[in-house]
Design an enzyme around this catalytic site. Structure first.
Site, PDB file in Angstrom:
ATOM      1  N   ARG A   1       9.565   2.115  -2.477  1.00  0.00           N
ATOM      2  CA  ARG A   1       9.277   0.677  -2.659  1.00  0.00           C
ATOM      3  C   ARG A   1      10.546  -0.140  -2.493  1.00  0.00           C
ATOM      4  NH1 ARG A   1       6.304   1.550  -6.478  1.00  0.00           N
ATOM      5  NH2 ARG A   1       4.433   1.452  -5.204  1.00  0.00           N
TER       6      ARG A   1
ATOM      7  N   ASP B   1       0.872  -1.170   0.000  1.00  0.00           N
ATOM      8  CA  ASP B   1       0.000   0.000   0.000  1.00  0.00           C
ATOM      9  C   ASP B   1       0.907   1.217   0.000  1.00  0.00           C
ATOM     10  OD1 ASP B   1      -2.873   0.661  -0.098  1.00  0.00           O
ATOM     11  OD2 ASP B   1      -2.346   1.953   1.569  1.00  0.00           O
TER      12      ASP B   1
HETATM   13  P1  ITT Z   1      -3.320  -2.533  -5.371  1.00  0.00           P
HETATM   14  O1  ITT Z   1      -4.111  -2.036  -4.173  1.00  0.00           O
HETATM   15  O2  ITT Z   1      -4.042  -3.592  -6.142  1.00  0.00           O
HETATM   16  O3  ITT Z   1      -1.928  -2.937  -4.992  1.00  0.00           O
HETATM   17  P2  ITT Z   1      -3.440   0.260  -6.224  1.00  0.00           P
HETATM   18  O4  ITT Z   1      -2.909   1.003  -7.417  1.00  0.00           O
HETATM   19  O5  ITT Z   1      -4.890   0.484  -5.862  1.00  0.00           O
HETATM   20  O6  ITT Z   1      -3.138  -1.311  -6.418  1.00  0.00           O
HETATM   21  P3  ITT Z   1      -2.626   1.596  -3.776  1.00  0.00           P
HETATM   22  O7  ITT Z   1      -3.978   1.664  -3.187  1.00  0.00           O
HETATM   23  O8  ITT Z   1      -1.467   1.211  -2.896  1.00  0.00           O
HETATM   24  O9  ITT Z   1      -2.528   0.577  -4.998  1.00  0.00           O
HETATM   25  O10 ITT Z   1      -2.342   3.018  -4.433  1.00  0.00           O
HETATM   26  C1  ITT Z   1      -1.064   3.363  -4.815  1.00  0.00           C
HETATM   27  C2  ITT Z   1      -1.137   4.636  -5.652  1.00  0.00           C
HETATM   28  O11 ITT Z   1      -0.146   5.545  -5.177  1.00  0.00           O
HETATM   29  C3  ITT Z   1      -0.782   4.338  -7.107  1.00  0.00           C
HETATM   30  O12 ITT Z   1      -1.944   3.981  -7.835  1.00  0.00           O
HETATM   31  C4  ITT Z   1      -0.138   5.640  -7.522  1.00  0.00           C
HETATM   32  O13 ITT Z   1      -1.134   6.594  -7.832  1.00  0.00           O
HETATM   33  C5  ITT Z   1       0.569   6.088  -6.247  1.00  0.00           C
HETATM   34  N1  ITT Z   1       1.957   5.544  -6.207  1.00  0.00           N
HETATM   35  C6  ITT Z   1       2.448   4.613  -5.349  1.00  0.00           C
HETATM   36  N2  ITT Z   1       3.737   4.323  -5.636  1.00  0.00           N
HETATM   37  C7  ITT Z   1       4.057   5.080  -6.693  1.00  0.00           C
HETATM   38  C8  ITT Z   1       5.219   5.207  -7.479  1.00  0.00           C
HETATM   39  O14 ITT Z   1       6.298   4.474  -7.241  1.00  0.00           O
HETATM   40  N3  ITT Z   1       5.192   6.068  -8.489  1.00  0.00           N
HETATM   41  C9  ITT Z   1       4.095   6.796  -8.752  1.00  0.00           C
HETATM   42  N4  ITT Z   1       2.936   6.722  -8.092  1.00  0.00           N
HETATM   43  C10 ITT Z   1       2.915   5.875  -7.057  1.00  0.00           C
END
Ligand code: ITT
Length: 202
Positions: A184, A71
């Site tokens: 990450r 997350d």
């Molecule tokens: P899962 O829950 O299925 O893993 P998700 O995309 O819904 O997928 P999250 O709720 O953790 O995952 O949301 C993470 C969001 O944060 C992601 O969609 C991006 O908008 C942002 N994000 C996270 N890490 C990032 C990165 O390395 N680079 C750019 N944006 C990032």
């Protein structure tokens, strides 16, 4: 025998990054799609760690195997009640990122550049059904928000997340560089250390 670990996510960009980050560990990492698992998991909590633990537990129970979830999100100091754990759904899940960048630029326009501080945060949680244990690791990286996107690499908010150390946005950095410095990466390496402990998966 190689042990299998499920990466509990439906985000293809996370899968790509995580496979690279965890390529050295002696486990077979599979994705929900690869094992025919198609579930939607709510993210009802206000911390990354709680949401990650919840996702990992739901997937581990459904797949009957150890699972870990990511997350993550972007925290913008001048917009404390927006993005963060809600980053994926900011402006709506399916809203193109360029539209989100414009919205953020409007909100930050009156704020001096040096105060447009931000950080990416990543919580990883691994749930092991055999032992009932949950392991959590976290990582973050500091940056600044640009009002205009730059670069084509990465995903999500990378084009507006500027890393002063590299004088570039995350989307301008080569993927190998992002993989050395990202939120990450930090969380993944801590998880890899936990996975080195003998018998950790029960
Ligand atoms: P899962 O829950 O299925 O893993 P998700 O995309 O819904 O997928 P999250 O709720 O953790 O995952 O949301 C993470 C969001 O944060 C992601 O969609 C991006 O908008 C942002 N994000 C996270 N890490 C990032 C990165 O390395 N680079 C750019 N944006 C990032």
């Amino acid at each position: 025998m190689t042990q299998t670990l499920l990466f509990a996510t439906s985000n293809a960009d996370k899968i790509k990054e995580m496979r690279g980050l965890l390529s050295e560990i002696p486990y077979l990492i599979v994705t929900p799609a690869e094992i025919g698992l198609d579930i939607e998991v709510e993210e009802p909590f206000t911390t990354f760690a709680e949401n990650a633990a919840h996702k990992a537990s739901v997937y581990a129970a459904a797949a009957h195997m150890p699972a870990f979830a990511d997350d993550s999100g972007l925290i913008i100091d001048a917009m404390p009640d927006e993005l963060g754990v809600y980053s994926a759904r900011y402006c709506g899940y399916t809203t193109p990122y360029n539209v989100r960048f414009q919205k953020i630029a409007e909100k930050l326009a009156a704020i001096p550049a040096e105060k447009r501080t931000a950080r990416y945060w990543c919580a990883l949680a691994m749930h092991v059904p055999q032992t009932g244990k949950v392991y959590i690791t976290e990582g973050s990286i500091e940056g600044k928000i640009l009002l205009e996107p730059r670069g084509n690499n990465g995903f999500g908010y990378d084009p507006i997340f500027y890393t002063p150390e590299y004088h570039a946005t995350m989307a301008e950095l080569a993927p190998e560089i992002k993989a050395q410095i990202s939120h990450r990466r930090i969380a993944a390496y801590k998880l890899a250390e936990i996975l080195q402990e003998p018998g950790i998966l029960g």
